[in-house]
Write a protein that holds these residues in place. Structure first.
Motif: not given
Length: 375
Positions: A272-296
């Motif tokens: 379902a979520i990949n239907t939106l992300l790969s739809s062609g009518y949306l841009t997925d900026p793939k927002q990211a952070s260093g804190g998420a990497v450190a927390a994981s």
């Protein structure tokens, strides 16, 4: 990373003052309490550290348009108005941030259906409401804006029935019978909170549609997978809405909210979520952070089994046994809009602002503010 955060904060200030660039954000701020009126009490008291941390993050990132998920709703929006007063107040060297416009009508959370929706043989529980809630308005959402909101043109789909959705996949009991009951299924609404299409007037005269929702978590159910199927249907509603031209074809829009589904990991509907992300009518900026990497890396547990990039995680959830940290919060602009930048506010322990996240990851919320800057 200090240089990166400094650049982010600089851009935040620029986005708030320069018309050619504007910032749209989504934040599940966990501004919810265990009873009606308690959030308003805590805001007015002025001593709640969690509320202060949430306000500090918003004042620092300074979005022009912000969707707040999990803000308890009351009939006169007193809690929302009080929180907006907090944001408008200069605090600890941060300039106040004023949102003259908001959209926050009543929603489905805590509104009793009159049916036994969870099949436990009793009526009136939080799971028997159209959207889970111990009281009316718990876990609701609000859209706030520096730009005028065309409230008279907003479309609210809160009362749309689940069964009315094309190809609706309704929950069933193990024997294939209706679950929890035929009568209950026929009153179930699609939205666990709400689905809104809210037009906003930009400074250059253009109109931007905000497509907002907060689907139910795909867990806390049984073998019938009621919440999982509902989460999928709530997400795919937007695909139908956009593809079937219910949204005007020429409209510029941003789809945003806590969608409670990761593209790769966790129990949500990846399809379902990949239907939106790969739809062609949306841009997925793939927002990211260093804190998420450190927390994981520090928390390990379920995160060790994830195959998706830790950098794009937006929620800091239980790591043992599951689900670990996931990407569930989104700000996805239409392809017709030009993306200048974006990110997730999740600083590392060494960076400014980490105190608002906290060593347990929940000083403000277990979610992180996600934003995109648009031209």
């Amino acid at each position: 990373m200090r240089i990166l955060l400094a650049a982010i904060l600089c851009l935040a200030s620029f986005a708030a003052t320069a018309d050619p660039v504007f910032r749209v954000a989504s934040f599940n701020a966990a501004l919810t309490r265990k009873g009606p009126g308690l959030l308003l009490r805590d805001i007015l008291n002025g001593k709640d550290k969690q509320i202060a941390a949430v306000a500090a993050i918003i004042q620092t990132l300074r979005p022009d348009i912000l969707l707040i998920n999990e803000l308890d709703h009351d009939f006169e929006n007193r809690a929302l108005r009080a929180f907006l007063d907090v944001l408008a107040t200069d605090t600890d060297g941060r300039d106040g941030l004023r949102y003259p416009y908001f959209y926050a009508p009543p929603q489905n959370t805590g509104v009793q259906s009159g049916q036994d929706l969870n099949g436990d043989g009793r009526l009136g529980g939080p799971a028997d409401a159209y959207g889970f809630g111990y009281f009316r308005g718990q876990y609701a959402m609000a859209l706030v804006s520096r730009f005028p909101i065309k409230t008279d043109q907003a479309r609210d789909f809160s009362e749309l029935l689940w069964k009315q959705i094309p190809n609706a996949e309704m929950p069933k009991a193990a024997d294939g019978s209706a679950f929890p009951s035929y009568d209950a299924l026929h009153v179930m609404r699609l939205s666990s909170k709400a689905h809104w299409d809210v037009p906003v007037s930009l400074p250059d005269g253009r109109e931007l549609h905000l497509l907002t929702s907060h689907p139910t978590p795909p867990v806390f159910d049984g073998p019938e997978d009621m919440n999982g199927k509902r989460n999928r249907a709530e997400i795919l509603f937007w695909d139908s809405y956009i593809r079937d031209a219910l949204l005007p074809e020429s409209a510029e829009f941003v789809l945003l909210g806590d969608l409670n589904a990761d593209p790769v990991d966790g129990e949500g509907s990846h399809a379902a979520i990949n239907t939106l992300l790969s739809s062609g009518y949306l841009t997925d900026p793939k927002q990211a952070s260093g804190g998420a990497v450190a927390a994981s890396a520090a928390q390990q547990g379920a995160n060790l089994d994830h195959t998706g990039p830790a950098a794009t995680d937006t929620a800091d959830w239980r790591d043992d046994p599951a689900p670990g940290n996931l990407r569930v919060d989104y700000v996805l602009p239409a392809k017709t809009l030009t993306v200048i930048g974006g990110g997730v506010f999740w600083p590392t322990p060494e960076e400014p602002g980490f105190d608002w996240i906290g060593s347990d990851g929940r000083a403000s919320s277990d979610h992180r503010l996600v934003w995109v800057d648009l031209e």
